[in-house]
Design a protein around this motif. Structure first.
Motif, PDB file in Angstrom:
ATOM      1  N   THR A 203     -12.267   2.391 -16.629  1.00 41.06           N
ATOM      2  CA  THR A 203     -12.460   3.434 -15.618  1.00 41.06           C
ATOM      3  C   THR A 203     -11.122   4.063 -15.254  1.00 41.06           C
ATOM      4  O   THR A 203     -10.056   3.474 -15.478  1.00 41.06           O
ATOM      5  CB  THR A 203     -13.091   2.850 -14.339  1.00 41.06           C
ATOM      6  OG1 THR A 203     -12.223   1.832 -13.811  1.00 41.06           O
ATOM      7  CG2 THR A 203     -14.466   2.255 -14.617  1.00 41.06           C
ATOM      8  N   TYR A 204     -11.190   5.238 -14.685  1.00 38.33           N
ATOM      9  CA  TYR A 204      -9.985   5.831 -14.089  1.00 38.33           C
ATOM     10  C   TYR A 204     -10.369   6.573 -12.821  1.00 38.33           C
ATOM     11  O   TYR A 204     -11.361   7.276 -12.771  1.00 38.33           O
ATOM     12  CB  TYR A 204      -9.247   6.745 -15.076  1.00 38.33           C
ATOM     13  CG  TYR A 204      -9.845   8.129 -15.274  1.00 38.33           C
ATOM     14  CD1 TYR A 204      -9.330   9.250 -14.612  1.00 38.33           C
ATOM     15  CD2 TYR A 204     -10.914   8.324 -16.147  1.00 38.33           C
ATOM     16  CE1 TYR A 204      -9.867  10.516 -14.817  1.00 38.33           C
ATOM     17  CE2 TYR A 204     -11.453   9.584 -16.353  1.00 38.33           C
ATOM     18  CZ  TYR A 204     -10.927  10.676 -15.680  1.00 38.33           C
ATOM     19  OH  TYR A 204     -11.457  11.933 -15.875  1.00 38.33           O
TER      20      TYR A 204
ATOM     21  N   ILE B 115      -6.618  18.504 -11.505  1.00 34.71           N
ATOM     22  CA  ILE B 115      -5.853  18.233 -12.722  1.00 34.71           C
ATOM     23  C   ILE B 115      -5.884  16.747 -13.079  1.00 34.71           C
ATOM     24  O   ILE B 115      -6.075  16.402 -14.259  1.00 34.71           O
ATOM     25  CB  ILE B 115      -4.417  18.770 -12.612  1.00 34.71           C
ATOM     26  CG1 ILE B 115      -4.420  20.286 -12.797  1.00 34.71           C
ATOM     27  CG2 ILE B 115      -3.504  18.120 -13.652  1.00 34.71           C
ATOM     28  CD1 ILE B 115      -3.069  20.921 -12.900  1.00 34.71           C
ATOM     29  N   PRO B 116      -5.701  15.802 -12.127  1.00 33.96           N
ATOM     30  CA  PRO B 116      -5.826  14.398 -12.518  1.00 33.96           C
ATOM     31  C   PRO B 116      -7.166  14.079 -13.174  1.00 33.96           C
ATOM     32  O   PRO B 116      -7.219  13.304 -14.140  1.00 33.96           O
ATOM     33  CB  PRO B 116      -5.645  13.654 -11.196  1.00 33.96           C
ATOM     34  CG  PRO B 116      -4.734  14.539 -10.415  1.00 33.96           C
ATOM     35  CD  PRO B 116      -5.191  15.931 -10.739  1.00 33.96           C
ATOM     36  N   HIS B 117      -8.268  14.661 -12.663  1.00 28.70           N
ATOM     37  CA  HIS B 117      -9.588  14.465 -13.272  1.00 28.70           C
ATOM     38  C   HIS B 117      -9.567  14.894 -14.736  1.00 28.70           C
ATOM     39  O   HIS B 117      -9.930  14.128 -15.633  1.00 28.70           O
ATOM     40  CB  HIS B 117     -10.624  15.260 -12.482  1.00 28.70           C
ATOM     41  CG  HIS B 117     -11.980  15.304 -13.117  1.00 28.70           C
ATOM     42  ND1 HIS B 117     -12.964  16.174 -12.699  1.00 28.70           N
ATOM     43  CD2 HIS B 117     -12.526  14.623 -14.161  1.00 28.70           C
ATOM     44  CE1 HIS B 117     -14.043  15.991 -13.433  1.00 28.70           C
ATOM     45  NE2 HIS B 117     -13.804  15.073 -14.328  1.00 28.70           N
ATOM     46  N   PHE B 118      -9.116  16.115 -14.975  1.00 27.79           N
ATOM     47  CA  PHE B 118      -9.158  16.635 -16.337  1.00 27.79           C
ATOM     48  C   PHE B 118      -8.064  16.034 -17.225  1.00 27.79           C
ATOM     49  O   PHE B 118      -8.220  15.970 -18.444  1.00 27.79           O
ATOM     50  CB  PHE B 118      -9.074  18.154 -16.311  1.00 27.79           C
ATOM     51  CG  PHE B 118     -10.216  18.797 -15.570  1.00 27.79           C
ATOM     52  CD1 PHE B 118     -11.528  18.490 -15.891  1.00 27.79           C
ATOM     53  CD2 PHE B 118      -9.983  19.679 -14.528  1.00 27.79           C
ATOM     54  CE1 PHE B 118     -12.593  19.053 -15.201  1.00 27.79           C
ATOM     55  CE2 PHE B 118     -11.031  20.254 -13.836  1.00 27.79           C
ATOM     56  CZ  PHE B 118     -12.341  19.935 -14.168  1.00 27.79           C
ATOM     57  N   PHE B 119      -6.985  15.580 -16.617  1.00 24.72           N
ATOM     58  CA  PHE B 119      -5.955  14.890 -17.394  1.00 24.72           C
ATOM     59  C   PHE B 119      -6.511  13.581 -17.934  1.00 24.72           C
ATOM     60  O   PHE B 119      -6.238  13.190 -19.075  1.00 24.72           O
ATOM     61  CB  PHE B 119      -4.719  14.641 -16.535  1.00 24.72           C
ATOM     62  CG  PHE B 119      -3.500  14.240 -17.322  1.00 24.72           C
ATOM     63  CD1 PHE B 119      -3.319  14.638 -18.640  1.00 24.72           C
ATOM     64  CD2 PHE B 119      -2.515  13.473 -16.736  1.00 24.72           C
ATOM     65  CE1 PHE B 119      -2.186  14.286 -19.357  1.00 24.72           C
ATOM     66  CE2 PHE B 119      -1.371  13.106 -17.439  1.00 24.72           C
ATOM     67  CZ  PHE B 119      -1.207  13.507 -18.747  1.00 24.72           C
ATOM     68  N   GLY B 120      -7.327  12.896 -17.121  1.00 24.23           N
ATOM     69  CA  GLY B 120      -7.983  11.685 -17.604  1.00 24.23           C
ATOM     70  C   GLY B 120      -8.921  11.973 -18.757  1.00 24.23           C
ATOM     71  O   GLY B 120      -9.006  11.196 -19.721  1.00 24.23           O
ATOM     72  N   VAL B 121      -9.629  13.109 -18.674  1.00 25.55           N
ATOM     73  CA  VAL B 121     -10.491  13.521 -19.787  1.00 25.55           C
ATOM     74  C   VAL B 121      -9.649  13.745 -21.044  1.00 25.55           C
ATOM     75  O   VAL B 121     -10.014  13.315 -22.146  1.00 25.55           O
ATOM     76  CB  VAL B 121     -11.270  14.803 -19.425  1.00 25.55           C
ATOM     77  CG1 VAL B 121     -12.050  15.316 -20.635  1.00 25.55           C
ATOM     78  CG2 VAL B 121     -12.219  14.552 -18.256  1.00 25.55           C
TER      79      VAL B 121
ATOM     80  N   MET C 260      -4.925  -0.714  -6.610  1.00 29.45           N
ATOM     81  CA  MET C 260      -4.135  -1.909  -6.319  1.00 29.45           C
ATOM     82  C   MET C 260      -5.018  -3.147  -6.235  1.00 29.45           C
ATOM     83  O   MET C 260      -4.617  -4.240  -6.633  1.00 29.45           O
ATOM     84  CB  MET C 260      -3.357  -1.719  -5.013  1.00 29.45           C
ATOM     85  CG  MET C 260      -2.213  -0.730  -5.121  1.00 29.45           C
ATOM     86  SD  MET C 260      -1.227  -0.635  -3.601  1.00 29.45           S
ATOM     87  CE  MET C 260      -2.345   0.260  -2.505  1.00 29.45           C
ATOM     88  N   GLY C 261      -6.235  -2.948  -5.725  1.00 27.14           N
ATOM     89  CA  GLY C 261      -7.143  -4.072  -5.581  1.00 27.14           C
ATOM     90  C   GLY C 261      -7.912  -4.432  -6.828  1.00 27.14           C
ATOM     91  O   GLY C 261      -8.629  -5.437  -6.850  1.00 27.14           O
ATOM     92  N   GLY C 262      -7.800  -3.613  -7.871  1.00 22.24           N
ATOM     93  CA  GLY C 262      -8.475  -3.901  -9.117  1.00 22.24           C
ATOM     94  C   GLY C 262      -9.916  -3.454  -9.179  1.00 22.24           C
ATOM     95  O   GLY C 262     -10.634  -3.789 -10.127  1.00 22.24           O
ATOM     96  N   GLN C 263     -10.366  -2.655  -8.188  1.00 24.40           N
ATOM     97  CA  GLN C 263     -11.740  -2.144  -8.232  1.00 24.40           C
ATOM     98  C   GLN C 263     -11.920  -1.114  -9.346  1.00 24.40           C
ATOM     99  O   GLN C 263     -13.031  -0.890  -9.823  1.00 24.40           O
ATOM    100  CB  GLN C 263     -12.125  -1.524  -6.878  1.00 24.40           C
ATOM    101  CG  GLN C 263     -12.478  -2.528  -5.801  1.00 24.40           C
ATOM    102  CD  GLN C 263     -11.248  -3.157  -5.170  1.00 24.40           C
ATOM    103  OE1 GLN C 263     -10.174  -2.582  -5.207  1.00 24.40           O
ATOM    104  NE2 GLN C 263     -11.414  -4.348  -4.612  1.00 24.40           N
ATOM    105  N   ILE C 264     -10.844  -0.441  -9.725  1.00 25.77           N
ATOM    106  CA  ILE C 264     -10.827   0.435 -10.894  1.00 25.77           C
ATOM    107  C   ILE C 264      -9.701  -0.042 -11.794  1.00 25.77           C
ATOM    108  O   ILE C 264      -8.727  -0.640 -11.316  1.00 25.77           O
ATOM    109  CB  ILE C 264     -10.634   1.925 -10.521  1.00 25.77           C
ATOM    110  CG1 ILE C 264      -9.423   2.101  -9.591  1.00 25.77           C
ATOM    111  CG2 ILE C 264     -11.895   2.491  -9.884  1.00 25.77           C
ATOM    112  CD1 ILE C 264      -9.120   3.542  -9.240  1.00 25.77           C
ATOM    113  N   THR C 265      -9.841   0.194 -13.090  1.00 31.06           N
ATOM    114  CA  THR C 265      -8.841  -0.350 -14.013  1.00 31.06           C
ATOM    115  C   THR C 265      -7.624   0.544 -14.183  1.00 31.06           C
ATOM    116  O   THR C 265      -6.552   0.066 -14.539  1.00 31.06           O
ATOM    117  CB  THR C 265      -9.463  -0.620 -15.397  1.00 31.06           C
ATOM    118  OG1 THR C 265     -10.077   0.577 -15.873  1.00 31.06           O
ATOM    119  CG2 THR C 265     -10.506  -1.723 -15.302  1.00 31.06           C
ATOM    120  N   SER C 266      -7.780   1.861 -13.929  1.00 30.56           N
ATOM    121  CA  SER C 266      -6.632   2.751 -14.044  1.00 30.56           C
ATOM    122  C   SER C 266      -6.808   3.927 -13.098  1.00 30.56           C
ATOM    123  O   SER C 266      -7.882   4.133 -12.526  1.00 30.56           O
ATOM    124  CB  SER C 266      -6.451   3.247 -15.490  1.00 30.56           C
ATOM    125  OG  SER C 266      -7.460   4.178 -15.851  1.00 30.56           O
ATOM    126  N   GLY C 267      -5.742   4.691 -12.930  1.00 35.19           N
ATOM    127  CA  GLY C 267      -5.795   5.861 -12.061  1.00 35.19           C
ATOM    128  C   GLY C 267      -4.823   6.912 -12.537  1.00 35.19           C
ATOM    129  O   GLY C 267      -3.776   6.596 -13.114  1.00 35.19           O
TER     130      GLY C 267
END
Length: 323
Positions: A154-155, A163-169, A195-202
């Motif tokens: 996930t991100y 832009i962060p949304h589409f950069f992840g794409v 930081m808490g690990g609820q998502i794997t990347s950002g």
């Protein structure tokens, strides 16, 4: 450091770096207003600082007018319909100038037809980070992990249609991995879950995550840009890790209505660029994670065209629609 703090500091002290031009030569004959399309305080403060600089240059009072709403499009439409005499300007980020015409079926304006570019003021970079507990320390290691664990990849970003949304794409397309996008209402809740690990990347602006990286609360895998960021020279770029086509750049710029006389555009461009050429300002921007640009109007127009060409296929592939 959060991006709003970066924007606040972006022009702090800029007035001291300007030398006044001859007011008698100014083609602007009335009060100037600078439109901002967002309600956040940082944009307002930065616009006020720019307004004071422009006022010193053109010899006219400058006011900042908030026109928030519709993802910046209300301010953009107001600029489009304003008299092209230099008395109405708009201070806006790439999200309005480039992304809005791509994600909205009817944005209400065409950036290069309805606006006259004045100058790009500064750019900032984006970073792809993972939770500190994640095993990946490089882009290649994350790609290998994601291919082995596709359901967990996930991100997060500070919002959809950004832009962060589409950069992840773009990262997913270029590396051949699937990443589920998790949009948040802002950068803070996203980084908290990262930081808490609820998502794997950002994916976020580098200025928003650099201090968290230094504190070991997230781990940055790569940074956008053709070369390493001055504020983070130890962090590798996507290009260095074999992904030269993975590139994203944020920026903020000033615009006037289309049809504004060239002499007026030149005067405003000189006022902005003079402050950005000063070593003290450039050093300040580096410390904040940003980089001064100070373009010509023609260079800003070329940047808009290039960014539009870069993001159009990515947005199409994302199947995202803001309408």
């Amino acid at each position: 450091m959060r991006i709003d703090r970066f924007l606040f500091a972006l022009f702090a002290g800029s007035l001291a770096l300007l030398s006044p031009l001859a007011h008698a030569q100014s083609p602007i004959k009335g009060p100037v207003r600078i439109l901002i399309g967002y309600a956040d305080e940082a944009s307002y403060v930065v616009a006020r600082l720019l307004g004071e600089s422009i006022s010193e240059t053109v010899g006219q009072p400058v006011v900042v007018e908030r026109k928030p709403g519709a993802s910046g499009r209300i301010a953009a439409e107001a600029l489009k319909n304003a008299a092209p005499d230099g008395t109405t300007l708009m201070f806006t980020p790439v999200g309005v100038a480039v992304l809005a015409p791509l994600v909205f079926a009817n944005p209400g304006f065409d950036t290069l037809k309805d606006f006259a570019p004045i100058a790009q003021v500064a750019t900032f970079r984006y970073a792809w980070a993972v939770a500190p507990s994640h095993p990946a320390r490089t882009v290649a290691e994350y790609v290998a992990w994601a291919k082995a664990n596709p359901a967990q990849s996930t991100y997060g970003t500070g919002g959809g249609g950004t832009i962060p949304h589409f950069f992840g794409v773009m990262i997913g397309r270029e590396t051949g991995i699937e990443m589920l996008h998790v949009p948040y209402k802002g950068s803070s809740p996203m980084t908290s879950d990262l930081m808490g690990g609820q998502i794997t990347s950002g994916v976020d602006a580098l200025a928003n995550v650099i201090e968290l990286h230094r504190a070991g609360r997230v781990r940055i895998l790569a940074v956008s840009g053709a070369d390493r960021a001055p504020v983070a020279p130890n962090l590798p770029t996507f290009r260095e890790q074999g992904l030269p086509s993975v590139e994203a750049q944020g920026w903020i710029a000033m615009f006037a209505p289309a049809g504004t006389p060239p002499a007026t555009i030149r005067l405003l461009n000189e006022a902005i660029n003079r402050s950005l050429r000063a070593p003290a300002m450039r050093e300040r921007l580096v410390a904040m994670g940003g980089e001064a640009t100070g373009t010509t109007p023609e260079e800003l127009a070329a940047i808009i065209a290039a960014d539009t060409a870069r993001w159009r296929p990515v947005i199409k592939a994302s199947r995202f629609s803001a309408d």
